[in-house]
Motif scaffolding. Structure first.
Motif, short mmCIF file in Angstrom:
data_model
loop_
_atom_site.label_atom_id
_atom_site.label_comp_id
_atom_site.label_asym_id
_atom_site.label_seq_id
_atom_site.Cartn_x
_atom_site.Cartn_y
_atom_site.Cartn_z
N ARG A 119 8.86 62.28 29.34
CA ARG A 119 9.23 61.00 29.92
C ARG A 119 8.88 59.86 28.97
O ARG A 119 9.59 58.86 28.87
CB ARG A 119 8.53 60.80 31.26
CG ARG A 119 9.05 61.70 32.36
CD ARG A 119 8.67 61.20 33.72
NE ARG A 119 9.16 59.84 33.95
CZ ARG A 119 8.73 59.05 34.93
NH1 ARG A 119 7.81 59.48 35.77
NH2 ARG A 119 9.22 57.84 35.08
N LEU A 120 7.77 60.01 28.24
CA LEU A 120 7.38 59.02 27.24
C LEU A 120 8.44 58.92 26.15
O LEU A 120 8.86 57.82 25.77
CB LEU A 120 6.03 59.41 26.63
CG LEU A 120 5.56 58.61 25.42
CD1 LEU A 120 5.24 57.17 25.83
CD2 LEU A 120 4.34 59.26 24.79
N VAL A 121 8.89 60.07 25.65
CA VAL A 121 9.93 60.10 24.63
C VAL A 121 11.21 59.46 25.14
O VAL A 121 11.89 58.71 24.43
CB VAL A 121 10.21 61.56 24.18
CG1 VAL A 121 11.47 61.63 23.32
CG2 VAL A 121 9.03 62.11 23.41
N LEU B 292 2.29 69.76 33.14
CA LEU B 292 2.26 68.36 33.56
C LEU B 292 2.19 67.40 32.37
O LEU B 292 2.91 66.40 32.32
CB LEU B 292 1.07 68.13 34.49
CG LEU B 292 1.18 66.93 35.45
CD1 LEU B 292 2.39 67.07 36.35
CD2 LEU B 292 -0.09 66.78 36.28
N LYS B 293 1.33 67.70 31.39
CA LYS B 293 1.21 66.83 30.23
C LYS B 293 2.50 66.83 29.41
O LYS B 293 2.93 65.79 28.90
CB LYS B 293 0.04 67.28 29.35
CG LYS B 293 -1.34 66.92 29.89
CD LYS B 293 -2.41 67.28 28.89
CE LYS B 293 -3.80 66.89 29.37
NZ LYS B 293 -4.85 67.22 28.37
N THR B 294 3.11 68.00 29.27
CA THR B 294 4.36 68.09 28.52
C THR B 294 5.46 67.30 29.21
O THR B 294 6.24 66.59 28.55
CB THR B 294 4.79 69.56 28.37
OG1 THR B 294 3.77 70.29 27.70
CG2 THR B 294 6.09 69.67 27.58
N ASN B 295 5.52 67.40 30.53
CA ASN B 295 6.52 66.64 31.28
C ASN B 295 6.31 65.14 31.10
O ASN B 295 7.27 64.36 30.97
CB ASN B 295 6.47 67.00 32.76
CG ASN B 295 6.91 68.42 33.04
OD1 ASN B 295 7.57 69.04 32.21
ND2 ASN B 295 6.53 68.96 34.19
N ALA B 296 5.05 64.72 31.08
CA ALA B 296 4.74 63.30 30.89
C ALA B 296 5.16 62.84 29.51
O ALA B 296 5.72 61.74 29.35
CB ALA B 296 3.25 63.06 31.10
N GLU C 139 16.04 61.65 18.80
CA GLU C 139 15.02 61.94 19.81
C GLU C 139 14.23 63.19 19.47
O GLU C 139 13.02 63.25 19.74
CB GLU C 139 15.69 62.10 21.18
CG GLU C 139 14.72 62.16 22.34
CD GLU C 139 15.40 62.11 23.69
OE1 GLU C 139 15.03 62.92 24.57
OE2 GLU C 139 16.28 61.26 23.88
N SER C 140 14.87 64.18 18.86
CA SER C 140 14.17 65.42 18.50
C SER C 140 13.05 65.15 17.50
O SER C 140 11.95 65.71 17.60
CB SER C 140 15.16 66.43 17.91
OG SER C 140 16.12 66.79 18.86
N GLN C 141 13.32 64.27 16.54
CA GLN C 141 12.31 63.92 15.55
C GLN C 141 11.15 63.18 16.21
O GLN C 141 9.99 63.39 15.86
CB GLN C 141 12.92 63.05 14.46
CG GLN C 141 11.96 62.75 13.31
CD GLN C 141 12.59 61.86 12.25
OE1 GLN C 141 13.79 61.59 12.28
NE2 GLN C 141 11.78 61.37 11.33
N LEU C 142 11.47 62.34 17.18
CA LEU C 142 10.44 61.61 17.92
C LEU C 142 9.55 62.60 18.69
O LEU C 142 8.32 62.44 18.71
CB LEU C 142 11.09 60.62 18.88
CG LEU C 142 10.15 59.69 19.67
CD1 LEU C 142 9.29 58.87 18.72
CD2 LEU C 142 10.94 58.79 20.58
N GLN C 143 10.14 63.62 19.28
CA GLN C 143 9.37 64.64 19.98
C GLN C 143 8.42 65.36 19.03
O GLN C 143 7.27 65.64 19.36
CB GLN C 143 10.30 65.64 20.66
CG GLN C 143 11.00 65.10 21.89
CD GLN C 143 11.93 66.13 22.50
OE1 GLN C 143 12.58 66.90 21.80
NE2 GLN C 143 11.99 66.14 23.81
#
Length: 206
Positions: free
Chosen positions: A168-170, A161-165, A197-201
């Motif tokens: 969505r934040l990214v 759940l936290k990872t999914n959130a 986006e990968s760097q942001l993650q």
């Protein structure tokens, strides 16, 4: 006479060039203001509550006994507790702090709010057994509710759940990245320029 004509022509050329230069500078400022306003508007659009929702269930057996006369007599109360809970993980991006550097055309994200976890349990009691000497009280129900929320919090930590959130934040912040790149600006976080986006993650430690 010729000298006066030449001087007059030079003056006219200088005035025209100065006018063109001022017009050019005005255009640059106008574009910068437009881009800045556009970026600020995008940040406002991104600044919303990002919510991921999950559902969890569990069954708890609650028991308690009161003993009297050197434990020779006891009065027990017990119940089967069935829990169905809705859990949300949210990011309130209105709390995100950022800095806009117009001179260097850079947006710096200063801080991103922590996730907010909310648990909404629906608790049902079955096979309730109690006596007048040991009845269910408000303290018992509060204890059960506290136990349920603690158990659900552990389930959330073990779930995705936290990872999914965060994904969505990214996705929301990436909208800023796309806009800044298209305008020739840079997006920066944790002292690094975000290229994709990968760097942001990675910077958000997903």
């Amino acid at each position: 006479m010729l000298k006066r004509i030449l001087v007059g022509a030079v003056v006219v050329v200088v005035i025209i060039l100065a006018f063109k230069f001022c017009e050019f500078k005005k255009g640059d400022d106008s574009t910068l203001d437009y881009n800045t306003n556009l970026i600020q508007q995008q940040i406002v659009n991104v600044g919303k509550l990002v919510v991921t929702e999950g559902h969890f269930s569990e069954v708890i057996t609650f028991k308690n006994s009161n003993k009297y006369f050197l434990d020779m007599i006891s009065f027990e109360k017990k119940a089967i507790v069935i829990v169905n809970a809705k859990v949300t993980v949210a990011y309130d991006l209105h709390q995100m702090k950022y800095d806009i550097d117009e001179k260097n055309k850079t947006i710096t994200i200063l801080s991103i709010p922590k996730e907010e976890i909310a648990i909404y349990p629906d608790i049902q009691y079955y096979d309730v057994e109690q006596s007048k000497f040991n009845e269910f009280t408000g303290a018992d129900y509060n204890k059960i509710n506290k136990t349920v929320k603690a158990n659900m919090a552990k389930k959330v930590d073990k779930s995705t759940l936290k990872t999914n959130a965060k994904n969505r934040l990214v996705s929301e912040i990436s909208k800023m990245l796309i806009l800044t790149n298209s305008l020739g600006w840079k997006l920066q976080y944790n002292g690094e320029v975000i290229e994709n986006e990968s760097q942001l993650q990675q910077d958000l430690k997903l």
